[in-house]
Design an enzyme around this catalytic site. Sequence first.
Site, PDB file in Angstrom:
ATOM      1  N   CYS A  60      19.515  -2.169  24.982  1.00 22.04           N
ATOM      2  CA  CYS A  60      18.078  -1.923  24.876  1.00 22.04           C
ATOM      3  C   CYS A  60      17.826  -0.629  24.110  1.00 22.04           C
ATOM      4  CB  CYS A  60      17.435  -1.847  26.265  1.00 22.04           C
ATOM      5  SG  CYS A  60      17.989  -0.429  27.251  1.00 22.04           S
ATOM      6  N   CYS A  63      19.062   2.522  25.836  1.00 22.68           N
ATOM      7  CA  CYS A  63      20.493   2.776  25.632  1.00 22.68           C
ATOM      8  C   CYS A  63      20.730   3.474  24.298  1.00 22.68           C
ATOM      9  CB  CYS A  63      21.267   1.462  25.670  1.00 22.68           C
ATOM     10  SG  CYS A  63      21.174   0.576  27.244  1.00 22.68           S
ATOM     11  N   ASP A 461      15.557   1.301 -14.871  1.00 27.32           N
ATOM     12  CA  ASP A 461      16.512   1.658 -15.914  1.00 27.32           C
ATOM     13  C   ASP A 461      16.612   0.475 -16.877  1.00 27.32           C
ATOM     14  OD1 ASP A 461      18.669   3.074 -17.221  1.00 27.32           O
ATOM     15  OD2 ASP A 461      20.000   1.624 -16.253  1.00 27.32           O
ATOM     16  N   ASP A 646      21.318   1.198 -12.167  1.00 28.39           N
ATOM     17  CA  ASP A 646      22.687   0.747 -11.915  1.00 28.39           C
ATOM     18  C   ASP A 646      23.765   1.753 -12.304  1.00 28.39           C
ATOM     19  OD1 ASP A 646      22.353   0.392 -14.768  1.00 28.39           O
ATOM     20  OD2 ASP A 646      24.176  -0.826 -14.704  1.00 28.39           O
ATOM     21  N   ASP A 650      21.932   7.100 -12.850  1.00 33.83           N
ATOM     22  CA  ASP A 650      20.757   6.718 -12.080  1.00 33.83           C
ATOM     23  C   ASP A 650      20.853   7.151 -10.626  1.00 33.83           C
ATOM     24  OD1 ASP A 650      19.492   5.360 -14.228  1.00 33.83           O
ATOM     25  OD2 ASP A 650      20.791   3.625 -13.898  1.00 33.83           O
TER      26      ASP A 650
END
Length: 773
Positions: A60, A63, A461, A646, A650
């Site tokens: 839960c 927890c 990009d 990518d 970047d």
Amino acid sequence: MAMRRRTTELEIAMASGFAEKAFSTAANGGRVRADELRLASRVLKDGFRQVEISVPTMHCGGCMQKVEKGLAKLPGVSEARVNLTSKRVTVRWQDEGVPPPLVETLHSLGFEAHLTDAKADAKDHTFSELLRALAIAGFAAGNIMMLSVSVWTGADPATRDLFHWISAAIAVPALVYSGRIFFRSAWGALRRGHTNMDVPISIGVLLAFGLSLYETIHHGSHAYFDAAASLLFFLLIGRTLDHLMRERARTAVTGLANLAARGALVLRPDGTRVYTPVDDLKPGMTIQLSAGERIPVDARVISGQSNLDCSLVTGESLPRPASAGMLLQAGTMNLTGPLTIEAMSDAKDSFLAEMVRMMEAAEAGRSGFRRISDRAAQLYAPAVHTAAFLTFVGWMIATGDVHRAITVAIAVLIITCPCALGLAVPMVQVVAARRLFEKGILLKDGGALERLAEIDTVVLDKTGTLTLGAPRLLNGETLEPAIMALAARIAVHSQHPYARALAAFADGTDVSLLDDARITEVSGAGLEAHIGEHVYRLGRPSWAVAERVEAGAGRHSSNVVLSKDGKLLGAFEFSDPLRDGAAETLQELKQSGIAIEILSGDRAETVRRVAESLGIAFSSDVRPDGKVAHIGSLQDSGRKVLMVGDGLNDAPALVAAHASMAPASAADIGRNAADLVFLHESLMAVPQAFRIALSARKLVYQNLALAVIYNLCAVPIAIAGFVTPLVAAIAMSLSSLLVVANALRLRDGGRLGYFDAKTWDILPRLRPVARSA
């Protein structure tokens, strides 16, 4: 992958042995040796280490809070993040000598803990236990309910007492066996001075049973054995469904893990071959790979030629050729021929392992909404206890009837269980992560969903993101057919991107042109073909021709020529084609009111040509620090930026943006920096993820509203005494099921179903509260 410290052979051998063993708190008094913890961890940058600990008894939001806060207090620990779906906690600490006592601390907090999840591939014992408990509780509830009907219809006192005793006899084993799931959790919290959701549940069940037993002994007319058994039954329905949903959410992770090879045939220096488990493979080992086998770890081809199924990496089903020097990623399939490869990483550091970790991390993201939900659930237990006590006192003052006061207090304890509130956000994140995976998108942080739904600007990009990074011949139709045919036939002997683009024009050409040719590839220069007494060269102008070439110097990103005995025959111009779905992606984003621009380090003329074809703004010749500065200026002006990139250049921009995405083909650093990674070639992953994020946000608003509305309505009714413990049990369970069912309606941005999103327009006002939380 990020560079990590190489362990010694002794450490690796020890680690491979430890990988198959779980270090439980039950063993060795809950203690784990420091060297065991270090071997189970991995080295991060800046002197940090990270380890994953399996905590199977978490269930839960309370927890989660307890585990994270308890571990965060340890010296040297910089971060502790729980993934409730996989029941694991990821801990990062400063490596300055002796590791912190992580497992011992979890033991002191009342949780079973393992350094590694040794039961990952074993039978789901938790589900088996829940199912048995549910069956026993259901049997008891059904039979007691039938006896209660007889009592309600007017049984005489003797028959009523007999049925009450039979009901008690049926309820006891159900209480002991089915109730222990809640009692065990509640006692573990109370004996350490804490509380959780199971405390009010356990108190309610025990009070209902105790009051019923008291009434039965004293020949009373009322008994609530049916309420106690039914409460357990309905609670276990909700808990079993929650467990099943979390396991279903993990099927994507399991499916990825199943793509890993179990082992490989290792070629030893003495020429012998031995089959080695994948966990024992080390960088530098030589592996013989047969057709039909999966790549066990990230590797490099030493010799051999074959075709690969790279759909795991690229999403494309077309085979890709593999030859000497090519880098291979774990999980891809070797299709046609044998290969000799060299391992470049351990199994835990491979591309496949990275994808599994990203998928597991998705549900663990701590969004603002989730912090609100967890904090409310954490405060709920003491609030419920206080409300129940005040209700008891109030009814005692008003009526003086102890039986009535206890009954109403029990109903308040039961009906106000915060299960619905605790499930409101995590269930949506679990379902959203799975929906994204079905679209080929890996979510690394659940909080990224919330940020992605807020974006109003997309920065792209160019090379490798908006375009494929694969050249395409532009002027093939303008060249003489004989020259084009000759260049194409020479180009088929190379795997260079420009050669492959030329080779596409080889179909239908006269193969006899090169029957007697001797063709060799000169690294870094091009291809040389000896045909008769003539030498043909296809490649760089400075190498292919004897004098400076002006024609064909071109405005494009490459400059390849064909020459005969050093004299120019033809020049070839290339461009980088757009990624699949690029135009449709930009159109859909524009229709959603999102501003779009290209931010590239490429030359202005190249970027302009792409930007003008798509009708969007652009910036060119931008360095990495310039990209960060540009995104910062946009966000300073109030924009919420999604960066899609990518390359290595970047990565800083991906981190700086409000949200970020990267293709699976991106550099390792780019993938690590991005919030989401899409596996397919199509750029349509961007609007798909945006639609799912919007749908997830609406469902989170709805779930929080449903949980709040339920409690606002249920608590006054229960305090007023209009609800019996049995009705309270049914209402509480139905509220949890309603939240789970609402989360399951998540789709990819289509109709949300039963609720009109406009109904919830007021709920975005919760967002500032989420941030402050």
